[in-house]
Motif scaffolding. Structure first.
Motif, PDB file in Angstrom:
ATOM      1  N   LEU A 587       0.864  -1.179   0.000  1.00  0.00           N
ATOM      2  CA  LEU A 587       0.000   0.000   0.000  1.00  0.00           C
ATOM      3  C   LEU A 587       0.901   1.229   0.000  1.00  0.00           C
ATOM      4  O   LEU A 587       1.829   1.329   0.807  1.00  0.00           O
ATOM      5  CB  LEU A 587      -0.890  -0.006   1.250  1.00  0.00           C
ATOM      6  CG  LEU A 587      -1.748   1.233   1.505  1.00  0.00           C
ATOM      7  CD1 LEU A 587      -2.835   1.359   0.431  1.00  0.00           C
ATOM      8  CD2 LEU A 587      -2.382   1.162   2.896  1.00  0.00           C
ATOM      9  N   PHE A 606       4.367   2.394  -7.639  1.00  0.00           N
ATOM     10  CA  PHE A 606       3.067   1.769  -7.899  1.00  0.00           C
ATOM     11  C   PHE A 606       3.019   1.218  -9.324  1.00  0.00           C
ATOM     12  O   PHE A 606       2.545   0.095  -9.556  1.00  0.00           O
ATOM     13  CB  PHE A 606       1.947   2.791  -7.687  1.00  0.00           C
ATOM     14  CG  PHE A 606       0.595   2.292  -8.104  1.00  0.00           C
ATOM     15  CD1 PHE A 606      -0.009   1.225  -7.443  1.00  0.00           C
ATOM     16  CD2 PHE A 606      -0.072   2.881  -9.171  1.00  0.00           C
ATOM     17  CE1 PHE A 606      -1.263   0.760  -7.830  1.00  0.00           C
ATOM     18  CE2 PHE A 606      -1.323   2.422  -9.568  1.00  0.00           C
ATOM     19  CZ  PHE A 606      -1.920   1.361  -8.891  1.00  0.00           C
ATOM     20  N   ARG A 610       2.400  -2.656 -10.204  1.00  0.00           N
ATOM     21  CA  ARG A 610       1.202  -3.010 -10.966  1.00  0.00           C
ATOM     22  C   ARG A 610       1.586  -3.750 -12.245  1.00  0.00           C
ATOM     23  O   ARG A 610       0.951  -4.745 -12.634  1.00  0.00           O
ATOM     24  CB  ARG A 610       0.420  -1.733 -11.293  1.00  0.00           C
ATOM     25  CG  ARG A 610      -0.797  -1.936 -12.181  1.00  0.00           C
ATOM     26  CD  ARG A 610      -1.832  -2.809 -11.534  1.00  0.00           C
ATOM     27  NE  ARG A 610      -2.994  -2.958 -12.407  1.00  0.00           N
ATOM     28  CZ  ARG A 610      -3.785  -4.024 -12.408  1.00  0.00           C
ATOM     29  NH1 ARG A 610      -3.538  -5.041 -11.580  1.00  0.00           N
ATOM     30  NH2 ARG A 610      -4.819  -4.080 -13.205  1.00  0.00           N
ATOM     31  N   SER A 616      -1.179  -4.209  -5.086  1.00  0.00           N
ATOM     32  CA  SER A 616      -0.761  -2.880  -4.648  1.00  0.00           C
ATOM     33  C   SER A 616      -1.908  -1.895  -4.803  1.00  0.00           C
ATOM     34  O   SER A 616      -2.820  -2.093  -5.605  1.00  0.00           O
ATOM     35  CB  SER A 616       0.460  -2.404  -5.454  1.00  0.00           C
ATOM     36  OG  SER A 616       0.208  -2.471  -6.850  1.00  0.00           O
ATOM     37  N   ARG A 617      -1.849  -0.834  -4.018  1.00  0.00           N
ATOM     38  CA  ARG A 617      -2.807   0.257  -4.091  1.00  0.00           C
ATOM     39  C   ARG A 617      -2.043   1.561  -3.889  1.00  0.00           C
ATOM     40  O   ARG A 617      -1.139   1.638  -3.047  1.00  0.00           O
ATOM     41  CB  ARG A 617      -3.900   0.145  -3.037  1.00  0.00           C
ATOM     42  CG  ARG A 617      -4.898  -0.975  -3.255  1.00  0.00           C
ATOM     43  CD  ARG A 617      -5.806  -0.687  -4.457  1.00  0.00           C
ATOM     44  NE  ARG A 617      -6.836  -1.713  -4.613  1.00  0.00           N
ATOM     45  CZ  ARG A 617      -6.661  -2.854  -5.273  1.00  0.00           C
ATOM     46  NH1 ARG A 617      -5.484  -3.108  -5.833  1.00  0.00           N
ATOM     47  NH2 ARG A 617      -7.635  -3.721  -5.369  1.00  0.00           N
ATOM     48  N   VAL A 619      -2.767   5.439  -2.831  1.00  0.00           N
ATOM     49  CA  VAL A 619      -3.746   6.353  -2.239  1.00  0.00           C
ATOM     50  C   VAL A 619      -3.112   7.736  -2.201  1.00  0.00           C
ATOM     51  O   VAL A 619      -2.061   7.934  -1.587  1.00  0.00           O
ATOM     52  CB  VAL A 619      -4.144   5.917  -0.817  1.00  0.00           C
ATOM     53  CG1 VAL A 619      -5.167   6.883  -0.223  1.00  0.00           C
ATOM     54  CG2 VAL A 619      -4.687   4.495  -0.827  1.00  0.00           C
ATOM     55  N   ARG A 643      -6.336   3.038   6.906  1.00  0.00           N
ATOM     56  CA  ARG A 643      -5.922   2.243   5.749  1.00  0.00           C
ATOM     57  C   ARG A 643      -4.778   1.294   6.092  1.00  0.00           C
ATOM     58  O   ARG A 643      -4.703   0.184   5.563  1.00  0.00           O
ATOM     59  CB  ARG A 643      -5.530   3.159   4.593  1.00  0.00           C
ATOM     60  CG  ARG A 643      -6.713   3.782   3.904  1.00  0.00           C
ATOM     61  CD  ARG A 643      -6.325   4.517   2.639  1.00  0.00           C
ATOM     62  NE  ARG A 643      -7.470   5.230   2.106  1.00  0.00           N
ATOM     63  CZ  ARG A 643      -8.392   4.677   1.301  1.00  0.00           C
ATOM     64  NH1 ARG A 643      -8.277   3.411   0.937  1.00  0.00           N
ATOM     65  NH2 ARG A 643      -9.404   5.391   0.852  1.00  0.00           N
ATOM     66  N   TRP A 647      -5.102  -2.648   5.574  1.00  0.00           N
ATOM     67  CA  TRP A 647      -4.184  -3.352   4.667  1.00  0.00           C
ATOM     68  C   TRP A 647      -3.492  -4.505   5.388  1.00  0.00           C
ATOM     69  O   TRP A 647      -3.359  -5.608   4.845  1.00  0.00           O
ATOM     70  CB  TRP A 647      -3.163  -2.370   4.108  1.00  0.00           C
ATOM     71  CG  TRP A 647      -2.292  -2.938   3.021  1.00  0.00           C
ATOM     72  CD1 TRP A 647      -1.022  -3.416   3.139  1.00  0.00           C
ATOM     73  CD2 TRP A 647      -2.646  -3.085   1.641  1.00  0.00           C
ATOM     74  NE1 TRP A 647      -0.543  -3.842   1.923  1.00  0.00           N
ATOM     75  CE2 TRP A 647      -1.524  -3.657   0.981  1.00  0.00           C
ATOM     76  CE3 TRP A 647      -3.784  -2.798   0.897  1.00  0.00           C
ATOM     77  CZ2 TRP A 647      -1.525  -3.922  -0.388  1.00  0.00           C
ATOM     78  CZ3 TRP A 647      -3.787  -3.069  -0.465  1.00  0.00           C
ATOM     79  CH2 TRP A 647      -2.670  -3.627  -1.087  1.00  0.00           C
TER      80      TRP A 647
END
Length: 658
Positions: A587, A606, A610, A616-617, A619, A643, A647
């Motif tokens: 995260l 990220f 990805r 993965s995220r 934010v 979060r 997570w």
């Protein structure tokens, strides 16, 4: 039943800060609270008289920086309109009551007030647009703001301020007799907070006035005549000094500043700088500790004179905590005035034989205390933590680990005292790298307490590079981020697994800023972690050096030199260089207005995860600076904490348990 802190306790926090003592010992301070409906942090002035209960003093929502007049009859402070476009202005309040009077109406606002010794004038810094025409209207300002931005130096941006364009910070002097305000400095540079000479004729300040100061990072001291509008500014002390807050000795012949000779890097000292050109003397040198002037995320306070100018009070960090010390202005061994295990001092005011500080302890998020400097007792003067008085934090139990090269690494373990057997464990890594964890109650990382309540153990370590263990330890990661301190994290984890404290299949890692960097570094080189959270990370030292508002400083004083001179050293420190080895669900949390660790760092990480199919995220927090987890919108701070817990719960508890 014992109630433990939870993330939603952020709603109830009321933390006093910025104490100010009058010549008669009357105490005023700022109370910081969170307005969840307006999604903002409110600051209000409160007063507490000897033997009485604290009382609210001002009716505003954004009042700060209180400063008593020398005779204790008036209080100057800053008030900011509640609309986001408003700028802080100086106000004046009679000590015996009445309505405050607005003193300034400057287009870009005013800075904290500094009274002249006779109480007739107030000096302060204020932002000045050097390109603004006299009488410029709002439409003209908007047109200039939309024009192309041209930079000729590296210091064209600052986290929390954005692109600086032609705005510079300069010293102003307000005459309280006729309410006239004039600018005392000018030029294409920023002036630091001013200090009046004892006779009220001169102002001292730190400023990087050299045309190449953006490259050298030298911030020497200067003096200017306070009365002569045509007076030239005179540099005093070494040209290569990196100075911060400044004050005068009682005889007016020397300056005291927190700074580092030769530019930034290493411990800051408490330097006594003669005006006649003599060599500076570091009054804090016998401690081998970093002097802390205070700042967002870094506690401490500017030094102050006491005992008729014979003694200097200052803050220094020891084993992660920030304590109050005193030293004779002529030199000697500093003595600790206030501070113990888990005590953190932020803010300082001294008068009438007392010192007032804001103090965080192992069980308190902060109260104002006073110390009798003649050796009397410490008195707690406020009780704003009462709404959380029944909340008992899980304790931070200090541990010490010895890694394979013999280095001893201190840390804290947070764990339910009633727990037994291996638990999921979060390794949380502090920022800096020259910051430090300590045992004090922590309002920023409330997710620690939430996770422990859910059956986790949390490990906080102060590896090489951390502050409070001597300068050699402090500088041990310079030019060796990750390569010098990775073992300081991984080997203590091995110890806790072997002790049966941590479950090796349920290990997680998190961190913010340098902690975000180290999270990415470890997951790119070690596969043991089941989950990771990288907040405000650095993942590529090369692009970081060219995009951060402190990129040049980081390159020269942390990475070992500019990228084009660093050879293979940056690759060894780079998480991005080995992103192909990352398999840990990650995260990434980042502010869109972060200029310290620019948003591109998070986006690169990220994108790479990805593309490789790693869970993965990303934010992003709109308009949030690098320090939003400390002083940002309450909604962002709550979301950040929640979060992380979500997570960890999602990715660690899905691992098959024994």
């Amino acid at each position: 039943m014992i109630r433990r802190p939870r993330i939603d306790d952020l709603h109830s926090l009321a933390v006093p800060e910025q104490p100010a003592l009058s010549a008669h010992g009357e105490l005023v301070y700022v109370l910081r609270t969170l307005d969840m409906d307006a999604d903002r942090t409110d600051r209000v002035l409160w007063r507490v008289r000897d033997g009485g209960a604290p009382q609210r003093l001002t009716t505003g929502h954004q009042d700060s920086s209180p400063a008593w007049s020398p005779d204790g009859t008036r209080l100057a402070f800053l008030r900011t309109p509640t609309d986001e476009a408003g700028a802080p202005q100086l106000w004046l309040l009679p000590a015996d009551g009445g309505e405050p009077e607005q003193l300034t109406r400057l287009p870009l606002g005013a800075g904290a007030p500094v009274w002249s010794p006779d109480g007739a004038r107030i000096a302060f810094t204020a932002s000045v647009d050097l390109a603004a025409a006299e009488g410029e209207d709002d439409a003209a300002r908007r047109r200039r703001a939309a024009a192309p931005f041209v930079a000729g130096r590296l210091d064209y941006q600052a986290d929390g301020s954005g692109f600086l364009r032609s705005v510079r910070s300069h010293i102003h002097v307000l005459d309280l007799t006729d309410r006239q305000c004039r600018r005392a400095t000018g030029g294409d540079w920023h002036a630091g907070v001013p200090a009046w000479s004892p006779d009220g004729t001169r102002l001292a300040f730190a400023a990087a006035t050299h045309p190449d100061a953006d490259l050298t990072l030298h911030v020497p001291l200067h003096v200017v005549d306070a009365d002569d509008e045509q007076a030239s500014i005179r540099q005093v002390g070494p040209a290569d000094l990196c100075a911060g807050p400044v004050t005068w000795t009682a005889d007016g012949r020397q300056l005291l500043t927190v700074g580092t000779p030769g530019g930034p890097g290493g411990h800051a000292g408490l330097l006594r700088v003669p005006l006649d050109g003599g060599a500076p003397i570091d009054l804090a040198a016998p401690l081998d500790r970093n002097v802390m002037p205070g700042g967002t995320g870094y506690p401490g306070a500017a030094p102050q004179l006491t005992d008729d100018g014979r003694t200097v009070l200052f803050c220094a960090r020891d084993r992660g905590c920030t304590h109050l010390y005193a030293v004779d202005v002529t030199g000697g061994c500093p003595r600790r005035v206030l501070g113990g295990t888990g005590d953190v001092v932020f803010g300082l005011s001294a008068a009438a034989g007392m010192a007032a500080v804001a103090l965080t302890t192992q069980t308190s998020y902060g109260e104002i205390v006073t110390v009798d400097l003649a050796g009397g007792p410490v008195r707690v003067r406020t009780g704003h933590g009462a709404p959380l008085a029944e909340v008992t934090p899980y304790p931070r139990v200090e541990r010490e680990f010895t890694v394979s090269d013999g280095t001893r690494v201190a840390g804290w373990l947070i764990r339910d005292p009633g727990a037994s057997g291996p638990q999921p464990l979060l390794l949380d890594i502090h920022g800096g790298p020259h910051n430090a964890w300590n045992a004090a109650a922590d309002e920023v990382h409330l997710y620690h307490q939430e996770l422990v309540a859910r059956g986790w153990t949390v490990l906080l370590l102060n590896p090489r590079g951390s502050d409070g263990y001597g300068e050699r330890f402090y500088t041990a990661v310079v030019g060796a981020w990750g390569t010098a301190d990775a073992a300081d994290f991984l080997e203590p984890l091995d110890d806790l697994v072997n002790e049966g404290v941590a479950d090796p299949r349920r290990l997680a890692v998190a961190g913010y800023s340098y902690g975000g960097y180290m999270t990415c570094y470890l997951t790119s080189r070690d596969s043991r972690f089941a989950a990771a959270v990288a907040g405000g990370p650095v993942i590529d030292p090369v692009s970081m050096a060219g995009s951060s508002d402190e990129g040049h400083h980081l390159a020269v004083h942390e990475f070992g030199g500019p990228p084009w001179l660093s050879g293979d050293g940056l690759a060894a420190m780079s998480p991005l260089a080995r992103v192909g080895q990352v398999h840990t669900p990650t995260l990434i949390l980042h502010g869109t207005a972060d200029l310290r660790c620019p948003i591109g760092q998070a986006q690169q990480w990220f994108t790479a995860l990805r593309e490789r199919g790693v869970p993965s995220r990303l934010v992003l927090y709109p308009n949030a600076s690098h320090t939003f987890i400390v002083d940002g919108r309450p909604s962002h701070r709550l979301d950040f904490n929640r979060r992380i817990v979500d997570w960890m719960s999602q990715h660690v508890h899905t691992v098959e348990e024994h």
